[in-house]
Design an enzyme around this catalytic site. Structure first.
Site, PDB file in Angstrom:
ATOM      1  N   ARG A 180       1.949  13.126   6.993  1.00 24.24           N
ATOM      2  CA  ARG A 180       1.783  11.765   6.460  1.00 24.24           C
ATOM      3  C   ARG A 180       1.558  10.706   7.532  1.00 24.24           C
ATOM      4  NH1 ARG A 180       1.200  14.793   3.119  1.00 24.24           N
ATOM      5  NH2 ARG A 180       2.343  15.033   1.176  1.00 24.24           N
ATOM      6  N   SER A 230       6.239   8.919  -3.175  1.00 25.85           N
ATOM      7  CA  SER A 230       7.434   9.197  -2.357  1.00 25.85           C
ATOM      8  C   SER A 230       7.773   7.995  -1.488  1.00 25.85           C
ATOM      9  CB  SER A 230       7.181  10.394  -1.445  1.00 25.85           C
ATOM     10  OG  SER A 230       6.919  11.522  -2.231  1.00 25.85           O
ATOM     11  N   GLU A 300       8.121   6.500   3.892  1.00 26.76           N
ATOM     12  CA  GLU A 300       6.705   6.895   3.830  1.00 26.76           C
ATOM     13  C   GLU A 300       5.896   5.679   3.359  1.00 26.76           C
ATOM     14  OE1 GLU A 300       5.683  10.671   2.040  1.00 26.76           O
ATOM     15  OE2 GLU A 300       3.845   9.797   1.214  1.00 26.76           O
TER      16      GLU A 300
HETATM   17  C1  LIG Z   1       2.137   8.462  -8.379  1.00 23.12           C
HETATM   18  C2  LIG Z   1       1.856   8.666  -6.904  1.00 23.12           C
HETATM   19  C3  LIG Z   1       1.761   9.942  -6.391  1.00 23.12           C
HETATM   20  C4  LIG Z   1       1.516  10.136  -5.017  1.00 23.12           C
HETATM   21  N1  LIG Z   1       1.403  11.417  -4.545  1.00 23.12           N
HETATM   22  C5  LIG Z   1       1.048  11.612  -3.255  1.00 23.12           C
HETATM   23  C6  LIG Z   1       0.840  12.936  -2.734  1.00 23.12           C
HETATM   24  O1  LIG Z   1       0.956  13.924  -3.442  1.00 23.12           O
HETATM   25  N2  LIG Z   1       0.486  13.071  -1.444  1.00 23.12           N
HETATM   26  C7  LIG Z   1       0.332  11.995  -0.615  1.00 23.12           C
HETATM   27  O2  LIG Z   1      -0.006  12.187   0.555  1.00 23.12           O
HETATM   28  N3  LIG Z   1       0.535  10.738  -1.068  1.00 23.12           N
HETATM   29  C8  LIG Z   1       0.883  10.518  -2.349  1.00 23.12           C
HETATM   30  N4  LIG Z   1       1.094   9.248  -2.812  1.00 23.12           N
HETATM   31  C9  LIG Z   1       0.998   8.122  -1.882  1.00 23.12           C
HETATM   32  C10 LIG Z   1      -0.410   7.508  -1.791  1.00 23.12           C
HETATM   33  O3  LIG Z   1      -1.138   7.804  -2.951  1.00 23.12           O
HETATM   34  C11 LIG Z   1      -1.182   8.023  -0.557  1.00 23.12           C
HETATM   35  O4  LIG Z   1      -0.510   7.712   0.632  1.00 23.12           O
HETATM   36  C12 LIG Z   1      -2.604   7.438  -0.493  1.00 23.12           C
HETATM   37  O5  LIG Z   1      -3.344   8.160   0.456  1.00 23.12           O
HETATM   38  C13 LIG Z   1      -2.647   5.961  -0.142  1.00 23.12           C
HETATM   39  O6  LIG Z   1      -3.983   5.539  -0.302  1.00 23.12           O
HETATM   40  P1  LIG Z   1      -4.378   4.063  -0.726  1.00 23.12           P
HETATM   41  O7  LIG Z   1      -5.832   3.962  -0.688  1.00 23.12           O
HETATM   42  O8  LIG Z   1      -3.722   3.678  -2.012  1.00 23.12           O
HETATM   43  O9  LIG Z   1      -3.732   3.262   0.478  1.00 23.12           O
HETATM   44  P2  LIG Z   1      -2.815   1.964   0.388  1.00 23.12           P
HETATM   45  O10 LIG Z   1      -1.545   2.310  -0.311  1.00 23.12           O
HETATM   46  O11 LIG Z   1      -3.582   0.826  -0.122  1.00 23.12           O
HETATM   47  O12 LIG Z   1      -2.517   1.756   1.933  1.00 23.12           O
HETATM   48  C14 LIG Z   1      -1.671   2.660   2.613  1.00 23.12           C
HETATM   49  C15 LIG Z   1      -1.843   2.405   4.120  1.00 23.12           C
HETATM   50  O13 LIG Z   1      -3.161   2.787   4.468  1.00 23.12           O
HETATM   51  C16 LIG Z   1      -3.818   1.707   5.111  1.00 23.12           C
HETATM   52  N5  LIG Z   1      -5.228   1.775   4.713  1.00 23.12           N
HETATM   53  C17 LIG Z   1      -5.748   1.733   3.466  1.00 23.12           C
HETATM   54  N6  LIG Z   1      -7.097   1.823   3.523  1.00 23.12           N
HETATM   55  C18 LIG Z   1      -7.419   1.914   4.832  1.00 23.12           C
HETATM   56  C19 LIG Z   1      -8.647   2.019   5.558  1.00 23.12           C
HETATM   57  N7  LIG Z   1      -9.839   2.045   4.932  1.00 23.12           N
HETATM   58  N8  LIG Z   1      -8.585   2.096   6.897  1.00 23.12           N
HETATM   59  C20 LIG Z   1      -7.405   2.060   7.569  1.00 23.12           C
HETATM   60  N9  LIG Z   1      -6.213   1.954   6.941  1.00 23.12           N
HETATM   61  C21 LIG Z   1      -6.224   1.877   5.603  1.00 23.12           C
HETATM   62  C22 LIG Z   1      -3.140   0.455   4.579  1.00 23.12           C
HETATM   63  O14 LIG Z   1      -3.297  -0.631   5.486  1.00 23.12           O
HETATM   64  C23 LIG Z   1      -1.699   0.922   4.471  1.00 23.12           C
HETATM   65  O15 LIG Z   1      -1.052   0.833   5.719  1.00 23.12           O
HETATM   66  C24 LIG Z   1       1.363   9.029  -4.174  1.00 23.12           C
HETATM   67  C25 LIG Z   1       1.453   7.724  -4.696  1.00 23.12           C
HETATM   68  C26 LIG Z   1       1.704   7.544  -6.054  1.00 23.12           C
HETATM   69  C27 LIG Z   1       1.795   6.141  -6.606  1.00 23.12           C
END
Ligand SMILES: Cc1cc2nc3c(=O)[nH]c(=O)nc-3n(C[C@H](O)[C@H](O)[C@H](O)COP(=O)(O)OP(=O)(O)OC[C@H]3O[C@@H](n4cnc5c(N)ncnc54)[C@H](O)[C@@H]3O)c2cc1C
Length: 323
Positions: A180, A230, A300
């Site tokens: 992660r 998480s 996380e």
């Molecule tokens: C119901 C649920 C289930 C989940 N299950 C999982 C799972 O199974 N596995 C898992 O790994 N995660 C899981 N997650 C967590 C989350 O979905 C992941 O971490 C996901 O990759 C975050 O992506 P996002 O685009 O929503 O990023 P955001 O939440 O919008 O941002 C997360 C971080 O990434 C940075 N970021 C976003 N876009 C960029 C970019 N283009 N360049 C640089 N930095 C950037 C942001 O600044 C922030 O620091 C889950 C979340 C939920 C709500």
């Protein structure tokens, strides 16, 4: 200058840049799956790379804070909102194209959609990553993973834009991915696009696999309540949820925030939860697990703005927290 001192001035600067849509005072709760967060001074949707470069140049010159957000599925925004600019990638930066068995997608592209489109083309490799809310950029930044697959396993190359305007092509090794996280954390670099290596396969089977894994996933997660997945990383060889549950905290509440009665490593928003209430529950869990098991849980979820400092100072030992 702070954008809250002069939002009209900032908007006027941004108006001159093609490919940007800016709005002031937008509640960040609409940009997070937690549905928590006060207003950002300015939210900007960025449609292409040159607009992103121009935006970074303006925020750099005006010394404005800048955050990038994807689907907001792993962030906790503060109740008081964020100063400066919060940017989301859209348009060209959320598109994709196939080249043989490779696919290149913009950082703002939804990963689940990319996985489904790839599967429909008979290209497999992304199925296990289709079941959680994420953009391509957020997933690369977090080295997201599920069902034994991490995004680094299929990544060929990520194109990142550094805060100083440099564009770099990085291999998975150069991102130093681990559980992660990648070394992009704390650098401010933006994932503009990423290329994935997929394999020829059967479209029907790949689509079925996505459906089957999604059914399994949704059966194991709290249903219906806004959350950010998480809250803590799993410590080596154990599960954060098991440790929190063993401390008797499953179902614990602080205002409208609650440690999910279904999954102790998820905090849910039962209505009007505040970020400070979520943080309080995180601190309770962290302290209880440390006292009972000697394990220091690491968030996380990305704590944004002053929440990072509040977490650090509440623990009182200069812990850096998630970023
Ligand atoms: C119901 C649920 C289930 C989940 N299950 C999982 C799972 O199974 N596995 C898992 O790994 N995660 C899981 N997650 C967590 C989350 O979905 C992941 O971490 C996901 O990759 C975050 O992506 P996002 O685009 O929503 O990023 P955001 O939440 O919008 O941002 C997360 C971080 O990434 C940075 N970021 C976003 N876009 C960029 C970019 N283009 N360049 C640089 N930095 C950037 C942001 O600044 C922030 O620091 C889950 C979340 C939920 C709500």
């Amino acid at each position: 200058m702070s954008s809250s001192d002069n939002p009209a001035g900032l908007i006027a600067e941004l108006d001159g840049i093609d490919g940007l849509e800016a709005e002031v005072g937008v509640p960040l709760s609409g940009y997070a799956t937690f549905r928590i967060g006060g207003p950002a001074d300015c939210v900007v949707r960025v449609h292409n790379q040159s607009a992103l470069e121009a935006l970074l140049s303006v925020t750099g010159r005006l010394e404005l804070p800048f955050e990038i957000v994807g689907l907001g599925s792993n962030v906790l925004f503060p109740d008081e909102g964020l100063p400066g600019v919060v940017a989301q990638l859209a348009g060209d930066l959320a598109s994709f194209r196939f080249q043989g068995t490779r696919v290149t997608a913009g950082g703002g592209m939804t990963l689940a959609r990319l996985a489904k489109q790839s599967a429909a083309q008979g290209l497999q490799g992304l199925e296990a990553l289709a079941g959680f809310p994420s953009t391509v950029g957020g997933a690369v930044f977090m080295n997201a993973g599920s069902y034994g697959v991490e995004i680094k396993d299929v990544l060929v190359e990520a194109t990142v834009l550094e805060r100083d305007g440099r564009v770099r092509q990085l291999s998975p090794e150069q991102l130093e991915p681990s559980y992660r996280q990648t070394n992009l954390r704390g650098t401010g670099a933006i994932v503009v696009s990423a290329t994935f290596q997929l394999q020829d396969g059967n479209a029907e089977k790949a689509l079925q696999r996505i459906e089957e894994l999604n059914r399994r996933r949704w059966a194991s997660l709290p249903s219906g309540r806004p959350n950010a997945g998480s809250i803590f990383r799993n410590p080596e060889g154990d599960y954060a949820g098991r440790l929190i549950e063993a401390c008797g905290l499953k179902g614990a509440c602080c205002g409208d925030a609650q440690i999910s009665p279904e999954h102790a490593n998820v905090i849910v928003n039962n209505g009007r939860a505040r970020a400070d209430e979520v943080l309080e529950l995180m601190l309770q869990a962290r302290r209880a697990v440390e006292e009972r098991f000697g394990v220091q849980l690491v968030p996380e979820v990305q704590l944004l703005g002053p929440l990072r400092e509040r977490w650090r100072s509440a623990l009182g030992r200069g812990e850096t927290g998630p970023r």
